[in-house]
Write a protein that holds these residues in place. Sequence first.
Motif, PDB file in Angstrom:
ATOM      1  N   VAL A 457     137.741 -19.828 -80.930  1.00  0.00           N
ATOM      2  CA  VAL A 457     136.276 -19.802 -80.758  1.00  0.00           C
ATOM      3  C   VAL A 457     135.957 -20.031 -79.286  1.00  0.00           C
ATOM      4  O   VAL A 457     136.465 -20.963 -78.664  1.00  0.00           O
ATOM      5  CB  VAL A 457     135.598 -20.875 -81.628  1.00  0.00           C
ATOM      6  N   HIS A 458     135.114 -19.173 -78.708  1.00  0.00           N
ATOM      7  CA  HIS A 458     134.666 -19.292 -77.317  1.00  0.00           C
ATOM      8  C   HIS A 458     133.142 -19.266 -77.311  1.00  0.00           C
ATOM      9  O   HIS A 458     132.536 -18.223 -77.572  1.00  0.00           O
ATOM     10  CB  HIS A 458     135.213 -18.133 -76.466  1.00  0.00           C
ATOM     11  N   LEU A 459     132.547 -20.433 -77.047  1.00  0.00           N
ATOM     12  CA  LEU A 459     131.092 -20.561 -77.132  1.00  0.00           C
ATOM     13  C   LEU A 459     130.469 -20.575 -75.741  1.00  0.00           C
ATOM     14  O   LEU A 459     131.027 -21.175 -74.816  1.00  0.00           O
ATOM     15  CB  LEU A 459     130.720 -21.855 -77.880  1.00  0.00           C
ATOM     16  N   ASP A 460     129.296 -19.932 -75.620  1.00  0.00           N
ATOM     17  CA  ASP A 460     128.548 -19.903 -74.353  1.00  0.00           C
ATOM     18  C   ASP A 460     127.572 -21.071 -74.371  1.00  0.00           C
ATOM     19  O   ASP A 460     126.626 -21.093 -75.180  1.00  0.00           O
ATOM     20  CB  ASP A 460     127.801 -18.571 -74.223  1.00  0.00           C
ATOM     21  N   PRO A 461     127.756 -22.076 -73.494  1.00  0.00           N
ATOM     22  CA  PRO A 461     126.837 -23.236 -73.512  1.00  0.00           C
ATOM     23  C   PRO A 461     125.409 -22.880 -73.124  1.00  0.00           C
ATOM     24  O   PRO A 461     124.486 -23.673 -73.357  1.00  0.00           O
ATOM     25  CB  PRO A 461     127.460 -24.187 -72.490  1.00  0.00           C
ATOM     26  N   ALA A 462     125.202 -21.682 -72.519  1.00  0.00           N
ATOM     27  CA  ALA A 462     123.843 -21.294 -72.109  1.00  0.00           C
ATOM     28  C   ALA A 462     122.958 -20.939 -73.291  1.00  0.00           C
ATOM     29  O   ALA A 462     121.748 -20.801 -73.139  1.00  0.00           O
ATOM     30  CB  ALA A 462     123.913 -20.104 -71.148  1.00  0.00           C
TER      31      ALA A 462
END
Length: 583
Positions: A457-462
Motif C-alpha cells: 500500500v502506497h498512500l498520498d498524505p496530501a
Amino acid sequence: MNVFSSLTNRIFFATATLAVLLTSVAIYIVNRAVTAQAQSELARGLDEAAGLVNEYRRILFESLVRDARFIADTPRIKAAVDTHDPATVRPIVQEYAQQFVNADLFAMADNQGQVLARVGESEAPDAALKSVLLRGRTTTTETEAFWPEPRGILLVKAVPIWIDPVQPDVMGTLILGARLGIKEAANFKQLTNSEIAFGLNGEVRIATLPESTWPALAPLLAKQGTTAQVVLNGDDYLGSAVALGPAGSSGQPMAIVLRSQTERLLFLRQLHTELALTAFVAVLAATLLSYAIARTVTRPVGAITSTMREMAASGDLSRRIPPPDGRWQDEDARLLATTFNAMTDSIERFQREANQRERLSSLGRLSTVIAHEIRNPLMIIKTSLRALRRDEATAAQVQDAAKDIDEEITRLNRIVSEVLDFARPIRFELDAADAGALIEEAVRAAAATSPHVQVSVHLDPAIGPVTTDAGRLRQALLNIIGNATQAVEAHPRHDGAPIRVLTSRLDRQRFEIVVSDRGAGIAPEDLPRIFDPFFTTRRTGTGIGLAISRNIIEGLGGRISVASTRDRGTDVRIELPLDSRRA
C-alpha cells in the motif's frame, strides 16, 4: 452566442436580406431609368432652344439685309448720298429710320467711307463704322460686323449703294445695326423657356442670369456645339453655346442657352423620397413576413426540441408533441410532429420489448448463477448430513461435518446478501473519513481470506480527510482487491509484491486509487463485459461484485476504469471526489 446558430435567425436574415437586395435593385433600376430619361429630355429641350435662338438670329440678319437693300435701292437715297452733304443726308436718314426700320443703328456714308449721318441708340464709334465702310467700298456684297457694347452686342449689316446692278458703281454704304441686349435676352428666355447669355471675344456681355455668374459662363463660349455642365450659385445648369454668325474682325458673337438641372430635375427629389418611403415599407413588410415564415418553420422544430429535452431529462417516452393548432396550421409541421410521435411510439415499444428481454435474460443468468452457487453448498451439506447419520461416526467426524455445514450456510447467506445488495437501490450515508485508514482496512480484510498473497500500500498524505460513505467504499475496494487476489492466485509469481494499492491527489477536488495486480489478466474479449451483472469466468462467484462496485463508485460521484493485459496483470483506476456531497 452566434446569432446565426439559430435556424429562426438564419431563415429570418436570409429572407430579409433577399428582400432588401431585391427592393434595392428594383429601386436602383427605376431611379436610374427615370433619371436618364429626365436628363435626356433636358438635353433635347436644350438643343431645341439652341435651334430657336439660331433661327431667330437668321431671321434677324435676313430682315436687316432685306430692309437695308430695299432702302439703298431707292432713288432718293442714291441722290442724297451723291451730294456728299451731311445736311442733305441727315433728314432723309431720320425719315427712313422712323418710317421703315426699327434699328438701333441707321447710318449712311459716301463712297469715301465718310459717315454722312447716323441715328439710333448704338454707341458704336464712327471709327468702328469706318472699318466696315472701307470694306464695303471695295465690294458690292453685304458685309457684317459685331461690336461689344456696354450692355450687349451690336450686330451690323452694311449694304452698298450702287447705280448699275450689272456693272455696279458704288456711291456709298447704308448701315443697319441691331443690338442683342437685355430686352432681346428676355425675349429669348420667354421664347425658349431657358436662360440666355450673349458673349463676344470670350466674354459674356449680357445674360438673363445675375452678373456674378458671368465669369463662370465664359468658358462655355469656347465650346460651340457641345453641351456642358456648370454650377452657378450652387445650382447645376446644362449649357450649350451657339454661334450667332460668322467670325468677323471683332470676333464671333455667341449665345449660351442654359437650363437648370436642379430645377428641371426637382421632381426627381420627390420621386426619390417616394421610392425611399416605398422601399422602407417594402423592407419592413418583408422583414415581418420573413419573421412570420421563420416562426412557422421553426416553431414545430422548437416544440420537438423542447419535448426531446424533457424526454432526455425525465426519460419519459410517453410524452407526445401536440399537433399544431390555430389558423397557422402547416402541413409540414403536422407531418413532422406526427412522424416524431410515431418514432417515439416505436422507441417506447422497442424499449419495452428490450427491457422485457433483458429482464428475462437477467433472470435466466441469475437463476443459473444462483442455482450453481446454491447447488455446491447444498451438496456439501447433504454429504455432511450423511456422515452424521452413520452410527460409527466419530466425534471428530461429527465436528468436521458440522463445520462444513456451518461454512456452506455462511456461503449461502453471502450469496443471498450479494443478490439483495445488487437488486436494492443503494442509500449512501456520507460522513468524514480517513481515506488511508479506509484503504488499509479493506486490504487487511482481503488479506484475511488470502493471507499468502502479499499486498503493498502506497498512500498520498496530501489527500487528507474525505467525505464519503466509508462502508460502501470499503465494500467496493474489498471486491476489487478480492478479484486481484484471485487473479494472482490463478497466475502465481515470485518476483515481488503481486498486488499494489496506490493513492494520489489529482487536484483540489479529486483523488485517485489504483489497484494493480500482476495476475492472470483479463482476455480482451471479456474486458468490455466485466461490469455486466452475473458475468464471471470463475467456477465460483456470482459475477456481481464488480457491478456492485461500479454502482457504489458512480453513486459517490466517481469513475472506475479497467486496463488489463493477458498474463501480465490488471490495473483498476478509481477516481473519486474529496467531498461526495458536491459531486
